[in-house]
Design a protein around this motif. Structure first.
Motif, PDB file in Angstrom:
ATOM      1  N   ARG A 191       6.769  -6.850   6.772  1.00 44.57           N
ATOM      2  CA  ARG A 191       7.878  -5.470   6.625  1.00 44.57           C
ATOM      3  C   ARG A 191       7.066  -4.439   5.709  1.00 44.57           C
ATOM      4  NH1 ARG A 191      13.241  -4.215   6.664  1.00 44.57           N
ATOM      5  NH2 ARG A 191      13.931  -2.061   5.196  1.00 44.57           N
ATOM      6  N   HIS A 192       5.790  -4.609   5.156  1.00 42.02           N
ATOM      7  CA  HIS A 192       5.058  -3.427   4.448  1.00 42.02           C
ATOM      8  C   HIS A 192       3.894  -3.481   5.266  1.00 42.02           C
ATOM      9  CE1 HIS A 192       7.909  -3.939   0.956  1.00 42.02           C
ATOM     10  NE2 HIS A 192       7.779  -4.894   0.991  1.00 42.02           N
ATOM     11  N   LEU A 193       3.534  -4.367   6.209  1.00 42.39           N
ATOM     12  CA  LEU A 193       2.443  -4.737   7.475  1.00 42.39           C
ATOM     13  C   LEU A 193       1.813  -3.574   7.041  1.00 42.39           C
ATOM     14  CD1 LEU A 193      -0.096  -5.318   7.074  1.00 42.39           C
ATOM     15  CD2 LEU A 193       0.646  -7.176   9.572  1.00 42.39           C
ATOM     16  N   PRO A 194       3.072  -2.634   8.623  1.00 45.81           N
ATOM     17  CA  PRO A 194       3.397  -1.165   9.042  1.00 45.81           C
ATOM     18  C   PRO A 194       2.751  -0.073   8.307  1.00 45.81           C
ATOM     19  CG  PRO A 194       5.036  -2.383   9.647  1.00 45.81           C
ATOM     20  CD  PRO A 194       4.133  -3.106   8.771  1.00 45.81           C
ATOM     21  N   ILE A 195       3.238  -0.512   6.415  1.00 43.47           N
ATOM     22  CA  ILE A 195       3.030   0.530   5.984  1.00 43.47           C
ATOM     23  C   ILE A 195       1.684   0.605   5.418  1.00 43.47           C
ATOM     24  CG2 ILE A 195       4.312   2.210   4.100  1.00 43.47           C
ATOM     25  CD1 ILE A 195       5.962   2.170   6.139  1.00 43.47           C
ATOM     26  N   THR A 196       1.365  -0.465   4.964  1.00 45.51           N
ATOM     27  CA  THR A 196       0.034  -0.862   4.282  1.00 45.51           C
ATOM     28  C   THR A 196      -0.754  -0.460   5.749  1.00 45.51           C
ATOM     29  OG1 THR A 196       0.394  -2.935   3.427  1.00 45.51           O
ATOM     30  CG2 THR A 196      -1.478  -2.059   3.692  1.00 45.51           C
ATOM     31  N   ILE A 197      -1.236  -0.538   6.117  1.00 41.87           N
ATOM     32  CA  ILE A 197      -1.784   0.122   7.987  1.00 41.87           C
ATOM     33  C   ILE A 197      -1.963   1.586   7.822  1.00 41.87           C
ATOM     34  CG2 ILE A 197      -2.489   0.346  10.182  1.00 41.87           C
ATOM     35  CD1 ILE A 197      -1.110  -2.529  10.350  1.00 41.87           C
ATOM     36  N   ILE A 198      -1.072   2.139   7.769  1.00 40.42           N
ATOM     37  CA  ILE A 198      -0.835   3.914   7.676  1.00 40.42           C
ATOM     38  C   ILE A 198      -0.815   4.441   6.874  1.00 40.42           C
ATOM     39  CG2 ILE A 198       0.813   5.635   7.918  1.00 40.42           C
ATOM     40  CD1 ILE A 198       2.689   3.605   9.606  1.00 40.42           C
ATOM     41  N   GLY A 199      -1.027   3.855   5.348  1.00 42.64           N
ATOM     42  CA  GLY A 199      -1.390   4.894   4.179  1.00 42.64           C
ATOM     43  C   GLY A 199      -2.875   4.139   4.418  1.00 42.64           C
ATOM     44  N   VAL A 200      -3.583   2.756   4.624  1.00 44.03           N
ATOM     45  CA  VAL A 200      -4.896   3.047   4.708  1.00 44.03           C
ATOM     46  C   VAL A 200      -5.596   4.073   5.730  1.00 44.03           C
ATOM     47  CG1 VAL A 200      -6.659   0.995   5.487  1.00 44.03           C
ATOM     48  CG2 VAL A 200      -4.753   0.326   3.877  1.00 44.03           C
ATOM     49  N   VAL A 201      -4.929   4.005   6.862  1.00 45.70           N
ATOM     50  CA  VAL A 201      -5.309   4.694   7.814  1.00 45.70           C
ATOM     51  C   VAL A 201      -5.674   6.387   7.161  1.00 45.70           C
ATOM     52  CG1 VAL A 201      -5.423   5.889  10.140  1.00 45.70           C
ATOM     53  CG2 VAL A 201      -4.888   3.626   9.554  1.00 45.70           C
ATOM     54  N   PHE A 202      -4.427   6.386   6.947  1.00 47.37           N
ATOM     55  CA  PHE A 202      -4.429   7.562   5.943  1.00 47.37           C
ATOM     56  C   PHE A 202      -5.316   7.983   4.960  1.00 47.37           C
ATOM     57  CE2 PHE A 202      -2.908  10.767   2.503  1.00 47.37           C
ATOM     58  CZ  PHE A 202      -2.725  12.269   3.483  1.00 47.37           C
ATOM     59  N   LEU A 203      -6.003   7.063   3.831  1.00 49.52           N
ATOM     60  CA  LEU A 203      -6.978   7.699   3.073  1.00 49.52           C
ATOM     61  C   LEU A 203      -8.160   7.451   4.003  1.00 49.52           C
ATOM     62  CD1 LEU A 203      -5.550   5.023  -0.199  1.00 49.52           C
ATOM     63  CD2 LEU A 203      -5.520   7.387   0.609  1.00 49.52           C
ATOM     64  N   LEU A 204      -8.278   7.190   4.726  1.00 52.82           N
ATOM     65  CA  LEU A 204      -9.602   7.004   5.770  1.00 52.82           C
ATOM     66  C   LEU A 204      -9.703   7.527   6.237  1.00 52.82           C
ATOM     67  CD1 LEU A 204      -9.745   2.941   7.079  1.00 52.82           C
ATOM     68  CD2 LEU A 204     -11.232   4.068   5.313  1.00 52.82           C
ATOM     69  N   ALA A 205      -8.979   9.043   7.376  1.00 53.22           N
ATOM     70  CA  ALA A 205      -8.735   9.962   7.120  1.00 53.22           C
ATOM     71  C   ALA A 205      -9.168  10.933   6.229  1.00 53.22           C
ATOM     72  CB  ALA A 205      -8.026  10.140   7.895  1.00 53.22           C
ATOM     73  N   ILE A 206      -8.078  10.923   5.161  1.00 59.26           N
ATOM     74  CA  ILE A 206      -9.205  12.040   4.571  1.00 59.26           C
ATOM     75  C   ILE A 206     -10.497  11.398   3.681  1.00 59.26           C
ATOM     76  CG2 ILE A 206      -8.556  12.843   2.228  1.00 59.26           C
ATOM     77  CD1 ILE A 206      -5.711  13.795   4.174  1.00 59.26           C
ATOM     78  N   GLY A 207     -10.774  10.526   3.268  1.00 58.90           N
ATOM     79  CA  GLY A 207     -11.615   9.769   3.174  1.00 58.90           C
ATOM     80  C   GLY A 207     -13.312  10.586   4.054  1.00 58.90           C
ATOM     81  N   ALA A 208     -13.062   9.994   5.429  1.00 59.23           N
ATOM     82  CA  ALA A 208     -13.914  10.185   6.741  1.00 59.23           C
ATOM     83  C   ALA A 208     -13.848  11.808   6.379  1.00 59.23           C
ATOM     84  CB  ALA A 208     -13.657   9.437   7.384  1.00 59.23           C
ATOM     85  N   GLY A 209     -13.142  12.384   6.661  1.00 64.92           N
ATOM     86  CA  GLY A 209     -12.804  14.316   6.630  1.00 64.92           C
ATOM     87  C   GLY A 209     -14.055  14.314   5.631  1.00 64.92           C
ATOM     88  N   LEU A 210     -13.914  13.728   4.431  1.00 71.07           N
ATOM     89  CA  LEU A 210     -14.367  14.412   3.361  1.00 71.07           C
ATOM     90  C   LEU A 210     -16.022  14.737   3.103  1.00 71.07           C
ATOM     91  CD1 LEU A 210     -11.831  14.428  -0.031  1.00 71.07           C
ATOM     92  CD2 LEU A 210     -12.368  16.176   1.441  1.00 71.07           C
ATOM     93  N   MET A 211     -16.035  13.345   3.743  1.00 68.13           N
ATOM     94  CA  MET A 211     -17.372  12.604   3.705  1.00 68.13           C
ATOM     95  C   MET A 211     -18.489  13.062   4.346  1.00 68.13           C
ATOM     96  SD  MET A 211     -18.932   8.562   3.065  1.00 68.13           S
ATOM     97  CE  MET A 211     -18.448   8.395   5.521  1.00 68.13           C
ATOM     98  N   LEU A 212     -17.619  13.679   5.902  1.00 68.18           N
ATOM     99  CA  LEU A 212     -17.872  14.600   6.757  1.00 68.18           C
ATOM    100  C   LEU A 212     -18.378  16.086   6.548  1.00 68.18           C
ATOM    101  CD1 LEU A 212     -19.028  13.649   9.584  1.00 68.18           C
ATOM    102  CD2 LEU A 212     -16.681  14.253  10.764  1.00 68.18           C
ATOM    103  N   LEU A 213     -17.878  16.758   5.565  1.00 65.99           N
ATOM    104  CA  LEU A 213     -17.764  18.293   5.079  1.00 65.99           C
ATOM    105  C   LEU A 213     -18.336  17.960   4.241  1.00 65.99           C
ATOM    106  CD1 LEU A 213     -15.681  20.369   5.540  1.00 65.99           C
ATOM    107  CD2 LEU A 213     -14.866  20.279   3.418  1.00 65.99           C
ATOM    108  N   ARG A 214     -19.002  16.951   3.529  1.00 62.02           N
ATOM    109  CA  ARG A 214     -20.339  17.157   3.065  1.00 62.02           C
ATOM    110  C   ARG A 214     -21.468  17.251   3.288  1.00 62.02           C
ATOM    111  NH1 ARG A 214     -20.756  16.436  -3.186  1.00 62.02           N
ATOM    112  NH2 ARG A 214     -21.999  15.479  -3.064  1.00 62.02           N
TER     113      ARG A 214
END
Lengths: 288, 155
Positions: free
Chosen positions: A3-26
């Motif tokens: 039940r929690h797996l899809p929410i976990t996947i979405i959360g991880v992707v969200f964090l990765l997207a933000i992190g990747a964006g900030l890293m790329l910006l840097r």
């Protein structure tokens, strides 16, 4: 668990997207030194003598080292292209490429700042023709050739104001060109077409055309452009426009809009300058 | 999910994967816009023209940022749909339709206004088109075979 797996996947992707964006910006920020001046030893001095404009003071101590060693036998390109008063409290130094559209977009922003701040702002332009822009060097040489006749800034303005036109050879096509050619004009122009446009611009500025043509191909003019480019390479500049405000590197994100640039200049005038894009350090990127 | 209506986890996983690619593409475009980098095209010649045009941002916000948001929403819905969440499955076509219409508009702008194409924008367009096809397959086959499917709720 399922039940929690899809929410976990979405959360991880969200964090990765933000992190990747900030890293790329840097990572995409210029990896150069935060301050414009670099030791002269790291910046090969061009073999051409220079004629500094007596009306302006050197922007930095490094620039002061570009003083002439001997009186030239013929007109030589200016050491430094400066617009504004020598005692202006704020100096903007731009490394630009005439074929770079972000530079063309930055042109009116800077022009507005010059208009609004008047004597409080001085602008220095340096060439940084990017290798991927096949007409950039020719355009830079045209500006230098115009500069030999005292019209560097006029050509500089014309090139940026019309960058979308001359890069595509539109001005060689004319209003009576057949529709098929007008369609082709959306593609990058041939070097000969660009050269024709540059000659048209020289004519518009009432330059001595024969002299302009000769200077456009002269090794002195090319060396002048290359000396700026080498200086930019030594600073690690790999994109344009790269802008220094009183010697401190600004992020393009900060100054790309009229409001952003005005705020940065105001902060400088108020004695609370914006921080440099990267911590001050000596140039560490070897020349290309 | 009713017993008669298949979950189609593979189809929605594929949709999630495509949305993930679109998210990466949009983040890259957003960052290059913000840093002012002159993006070089490989297959086409108009990256600079397109990405520095007046159509490349809405006010101070790069269009890529909206794309990233849309792809993230599409990814989330597709992931939830793959796990059998019916509400997500029902809402996914709405989001993808909006993305598809926006894509058509941007393709029109590139073709007829700017007369220039950008590789990264075309990649995004193809991803949105693929997403639309997947969603359309699910929507129409479901509507045809299971017109009165069960209530829209979680698994």
């Amino acid at each position: 668990m399922r039940r929690h797996l899809p929410i976990t996947i979405i959360g991880v992707v969200f964090l990765l997207a933000i992190g990747a964006g900030l890293m790329l910006l840097r990572l995409k920020q210029p990896p150069s030194a935060a301050t414009a001046p670099i030791p002269e030893a790291a910046s090969p001095t061009p073999a051409i003598p220079v004629q500094p404009d007596a009306s302006v003071a050197p922007v930095t101590s490094t620039i002061a080292q570009e003083a002439p060693e001997a009186a030239p036998a013929r007109p030589q390109p200016e050491a430094l292209h400066v617009r504004g008063k020598a005692n202006a409290p704020v100096t903007i130094e731009e490394y630009g490429d005439f074929q770079c559209l972000p530079c063309a977009a930055f042109f009116p922003v800077l022009a507005k700042a010059e208009e609004d701040f008047g004597d409080r702002l001085r602008v220095v332009f340096r060439h940084k023709p990017l290798h991927k822009h096949e007409h950039a060097i020719m355009a830079a040489c045209a500006a230098e050739a115009a500069g030999l006749q005292g019209h560097f800034w006029e050509m500089h303005d014309l090139l940026f104001q019309n960058s979308e036109r001359w890069t595509k050879g539109v001005d060689t096509v004319g209003p009576n060109a057949p529709p098929s050619r007008r369609l082709d004009s959306k593609l990058l122009a041939m070097p000969t077409e660009v050269r024709d446009v540059l000659l048209v611009y020289a004519e518009m500025l009432k330059l001595d055309l024969e002299r302009f043509k000769a200077d456009l191909d002269s090794p002195e003019v090319k060396a002048r452009v290359e000396s700026d480019r080498t200086r930019g390479d030594n600073l690690g500049i790999d994109r344009t426009p790269t802008v220094y405000l009183n010697g401190r590197l600004m992020t393009y994100l900060t100054i790309r809009t009229t409001e952003g640039l005005h705020s940065a200049i105001e902060a400088e005038l108020n004695g609370h300058p914006l921080p440099a894009a990267t911590p001050p350090a000596a140039a560490s990127v070897p020349p290309k | 999910m009713t017993a008669s209506e298949p979950d189609r986890p593979v189809l929605f996983s594929l949709a999630a994967l495509l949305a993930l690619c679109g998210l990466a593409d949009s983040i890259y475009l957003t960052v290059t816009h913000l840093t002012g980098e002159d993006v070089a095209c490989v297959a086409s010649s108009g990256c600079s023209e397109v990405l520095s045009s007046a159509y490349s941002s809405v006010g101070p916000i790069p269009l890529g940022a909206f794309g990233a948001l849309a792809y993230f929403v599409a990814f989330s819905l597709a992931t939830l749909a793959a796990f059998g969440y019916r509400r997500a499955r029902a809402f996914l076509p709405v989001v993808v339709t909006a993305m598809f219409i926006t894509t058509l508009w941007l393709l029109y702008v590139q073709a007829f206004v700017l007369h220039a194409f950008c590789d990264f924008c075309l990649l995004s367009a193809s991803l949105t088109l693929s997403l639309s096809i997947i969603v359309a397959i699910d929507f129409f086959t479901r509507s045809r075979h299971y017109p009165a499917s069960g209530k829209m709720s979680g698994p």
